[in-house]
Write a protein that holds these residues in place. Sequence first.
Motif, PDB file in Angstrom:
ATOM      1  N   PHE A 179      -4.437  -1.366  11.031  1.00  0.00           N
ATOM      2  CA  PHE A 179      -3.863  -2.610  10.512  1.00  0.00           C
ATOM      3  C   PHE A 179      -4.633  -3.162   9.314  1.00  0.00           C
ATOM      4  CE2 PHE A 179      -2.991  -3.118  15.265  1.00  0.00           C
ATOM      5  CZ  PHE A 179      -1.767  -2.471  15.180  1.00  0.00           C
ATOM      6  N   ARG A 180      -5.545  -2.361   8.773  1.00  0.00           N
ATOM      7  CA  ARG A 180      -6.451  -2.900   7.753  1.00  0.00           C
ATOM      8  C   ARG A 180      -5.726  -3.284   6.464  1.00  0.00           C
ATOM      9  NH1 ARG A 180      -6.068   2.264   7.412  1.00  0.00           N
ATOM     10  NH2 ARG A 180      -6.320   3.406   5.462  1.00  0.00           N
ATOM     11  N   LYS A 181      -4.519  -2.724   6.281  1.00  0.00           N
ATOM     12  CA  LYS A 181      -3.779  -3.038   5.053  1.00  0.00           C
ATOM     13  C   LYS A 181      -2.837  -4.223   5.237  1.00  0.00           C
ATOM     14  CE  LYS A 181      -3.981   1.699   3.433  1.00  0.00           C
ATOM     15  NZ  LYS A 181      -3.239   2.970   3.327  1.00  0.00           N
ATOM     16  N   ASN A 182      -2.883  -4.836   6.390  1.00  0.00           N
ATOM     17  CA  ASN A 182      -1.925  -5.915   6.670  1.00  0.00           C
ATOM     18  C   ASN A 182      -2.441  -7.292   6.263  1.00  0.00           C
ATOM     19  OD1 ASN A 182      -0.429  -3.887   7.723  1.00  0.00           O
ATOM     20  ND2 ASN A 182      -0.404  -4.631   9.813  1.00  0.00           N
ATOM     21  N   ASP A 183      -3.139  -7.398   5.150  1.00  0.00           N
ATOM     22  CA  ASP A 183      -3.541  -8.729   4.668  1.00  0.00           C
ATOM     23  C   ASP A 183      -2.273  -9.470   4.253  1.00  0.00           C
ATOM     24  OD1 ASP A 183      -6.040  -7.731   4.993  1.00  0.00           O
ATOM     25  OD2 ASP A 183      -6.396  -7.383   2.855  1.00  0.00           O
ATOM     26  N   ASP A 223       0.816  -1.212   0.000  1.00  0.00           N
ATOM     27  CA  ASP A 223       0.000   0.000   0.000  1.00  0.00           C
ATOM     28  C   ASP A 223       0.852   1.266   0.000  1.00  0.00           C
ATOM     29  OD1 ASP A 223      -2.713  -1.285   0.382  1.00  0.00           O
ATOM     30  OD2 ASP A 223      -1.542  -2.162   1.989  1.00  0.00           O
ATOM     31  N   SER A 224       2.083   1.135   0.448  1.00  0.00           N
ATOM     32  CA  SER A 224       2.989   2.283   0.388  1.00  0.00           C
ATOM     33  C   SER A 224       4.406   1.742   0.414  1.00  0.00           C
ATOM     34  CB  SER A 224       2.760   3.218   1.579  1.00  0.00           C
ATOM     35  OG  SER A 224       3.352   2.669   2.732  1.00  0.00           O
ATOM     36  N   TYR A 271      14.142 -11.630  13.370  1.00  0.00           N
ATOM     37  CA  TYR A 271      13.173 -10.945  12.509  1.00  0.00           C
ATOM     38  C   TYR A 271      13.936 -10.335  11.334  1.00  0.00           C
ATOM     39  CZ  TYR A 271      10.514 -10.834  16.936  1.00  0.00           C
ATOM     40  OH  TYR A 271       9.884 -11.139  18.109  1.00  0.00           O
ATOM     41  N   TYR A 272      13.477 -10.603  10.156  1.00  0.00           N
ATOM     42  CA  TYR A 272      14.012  -9.896   8.995  1.00  0.00           C
ATOM     43  C   TYR A 272      12.813  -9.370   8.203  1.00  0.00           C
ATOM     44  CZ  TYR A 272      16.009  -8.785   4.521  1.00  0.00           C
ATOM     45  OH  TYR A 272      16.348  -8.121   3.385  1.00  0.00           O
ATOM     46  N   PHE A 273      12.692  -8.039   8.119  1.00  0.00           N
ATOM     47  CA  PHE A 273      11.567  -7.430   7.411  1.00  0.00           C
ATOM     48  C   PHE A 273      12.102  -6.668   6.214  1.00  0.00           C
ATOM     49  CE2 PHE A 273       9.128  -6.824  11.711  1.00  0.00           C
ATOM     50  CZ  PHE A 273       9.007  -8.198  11.808  1.00  0.00           C
ATOM     51  N   HIS A 274      11.359  -6.732   5.127  1.00  0.00           N
ATOM     52  CA  HIS A 274      11.804  -6.047   3.917  1.00  0.00           C
ATOM     53  C   HIS A 274      10.704  -5.129   3.380  1.00  0.00           C
ATOM     54  CE1 HIS A 274      13.392  -5.328  -0.073  1.00  0.00           C
ATOM     55  NE2 HIS A 274      12.233  -5.742  -0.570  1.00  0.00           N
ATOM     56  N   SER A 275      11.106  -3.907   3.042  1.00  0.00           N
ATOM     57  CA  SER A 275      10.208  -3.010   2.295  1.00  0.00           C
ATOM     58  C   SER A 275      11.062  -2.292   1.256  1.00  0.00           C
ATOM     59  CB  SER A 275       9.541  -1.981   3.227  1.00  0.00           C
ATOM     60  OG  SER A 275      10.471  -0.974   3.588  1.00  0.00           O
TER      61      SER A 275
END
Lengths: 256, 478
Positions: B464-468, B65-66, B101-105
């Motif tokens: 959190f609505r975009k966290n599908d 979403d962003s 934890y490994y997060f990617h954006s």
Amino acid sequence: MKRGILVAVFLLLTGGLLWGLTGEEIIHKVDNQPKPKTTIAKMKMILVSKSGSKRVREVVTYIKEDKNMTKTLMKFLSPADIRNTGFLIWDYKNSDKESDQFLYLPALKKTRRISSSQKNQSFLGTDFSYQDMEGVKVNKATHKLLREEKCGNYECYVVESIPKPGTDYQYSKVVEWIRKDIFVPVKAEMYDKKGKKIKRLTVNKLEKIKNYWIMKESVMENLKTHHKTILTIEKIVVDKKIPDAYFTQRYLEKEI
Amino acid sequence: MPTSHRGTLKKKFKIFLSVFLLTLFPLLLCAEEGEFGLDIFGGETAGVKFEGKIFSKLNSDLHQDSKYEFTEEWITGIYLSFSGDIKSNFSFFSSFLDKYYYFHSSYNDYFNNRFQPFEFYVKKSSDKWDITAGNQIVSWGVSDVSPIDVVNPQEMDEFIFSEEDFAKLPVLMLRGDYYVNDQTTIEGIYVPFYKPSHFVLINSDWSILPREMYYRTVEEYRKEYGVNIEESGTTSYVTDYPKNSPFNGEIGFLLKSYREGYDYQVAIHYGWEKMPFPEFNPDLVEYLKSTDKPMDALNNLSPLEQISFLPMMKFKPHRIFTFGGGISTTFKSVGIRSEGALHTNSSIYNVHLELLHVPSLTWNIGADYNFPHNLYGNILITWVHFFTNAKTYLFKRDNIFTISLLRGSYFHDTLTLEGRFIFALTQYQMILSLKATYQYSDFISFFGSLNIIDAEKDSLLYQFRKNDFLTTGIRYSF
């Protein structure tokens, strides 16, 4: 459950024929075999798929027969992800009262009262159903001697049991092979409601402990899926005094 | 846990050791010996037992979403435990959990390693007593989501999607269980030190501060003033947690009993808020009061305005007294459970984002049933009422939500299919979670799940609505 799980596995209810005896009489002889007041057993259940892959479940079971109640405590030893999971069952005899059943989930550290399972459901994922473990009351079926024949090294009576109308039973009939000399079933075949043979139970090892004949190893095979469960009693102690406190939530939650 | 609360572990340990030696040790010596082990055959409980779990999962966002949103989150955990008997009726348990934890954006990547001693305690037992001291988890209540289960803080790093074994965090505790008879138990607990739930402030899609809002501010600030506020260490929040003092501890009692087909539990607990709501800067609240739409005004604060209100928020837990109880039974093979609790000082915002502390009442009722074909169904309805006349934000004065679960086990429990649906009736919020688990062997299982979240504006889940997301993972137990 109407009877202790383990006891029911040992003594499947069937009929047999002594010379001159009817199927009904033989059934009663089987049913009247002495049963232990208490049983503590370590069981191994090996689930074998059609392709031969195996999964193993180990359980320790404590059973106590009181005047009014059968109490059962089961604790899982393996597999690792369900180790220490426990079942506690208080089954009221001679009463319509529903049994009290509790499940302890160690991952959640929580004991919860659970509703009774459907009797035709698989018992812990094995080929045994809850009803297989429990058996059906003798007077809830009619029993007919079909023939006599050899089963292994022993002479056996072959008896057909058909549930009476209105009886809640998952099978349309059960045919069992009962050893003539000791009145203990050593083989059984179960038929579904359409009359098709769907399961076969074979007792591979019987052992007399004190006054009781114990099925030390049996195999339940699903004839449709060819999946089978080998149930082995690895260790067993009978008639040992078990305090009532064992059949409480404290012990259900205790690590083993 | 925010970093300002870390540290002083050594000091805590010393205090705990003193408490242990002064109070618990004499009790342990006084406890009667009794035969109550479950080890009939010998060998089942002997020696030190070593167990463990390793899990690894990848959460993939269904749509980005962003640029700030993490599209892939890879979480791996290792859990090991050791337990055994020190001597007859005296046992120990120790365990730890290490999570990576490994997060990617597309904006940035984030890596973190979190090692935590998990449960570690000693337990002394007698015929009538169990006394347990150490870091431990207790479970209170008869209901599936229990309003009296307030002793342990929660793991909120993945909101409600954490591994269920690790959804609660152990706390340092002295616990005594007195078995009045075979049916009735009285449990008492004393928690000397405050421990909040573990939540993430910024670097997660489940963080309290929306990542998008935070990093947009960072970018604007850099652009407008040429200052990197991340590097300058400027923080928009402070914590004000209770000082470590025996008088700042928590205390609670639970009475549980079962007879004639019914289970009862009654609990009293005097403790702290485990998940403190952020309290906005009073000057900021005054400013928001002067606006028509406070939430929009908050979101549209310029970087300079934000600086003028620093620290923008404070995490300060409040004392809460909880009194409640529950009952469970079965009726014609249907499991029925109900539970209620009164809490003082529950946190709720008014429309000006001013934090209020008001009494609240929570009550729920649930039922479960085993259907044919190995299908299990469970439904729970919960009602939460806040005793306030203020116009509220995020929560309504009355909130009703339902949790329903349908689970089927197939092929001798090799395949488990599960559907969970959480739906709020009073404010549109929902979570749909579908999960499949394949038990490959006695040790290894694979799982996959789909989680859909939706919510209306000004509700708790709106952020959190975009966290599908879609999860795939593996779990190894030994």
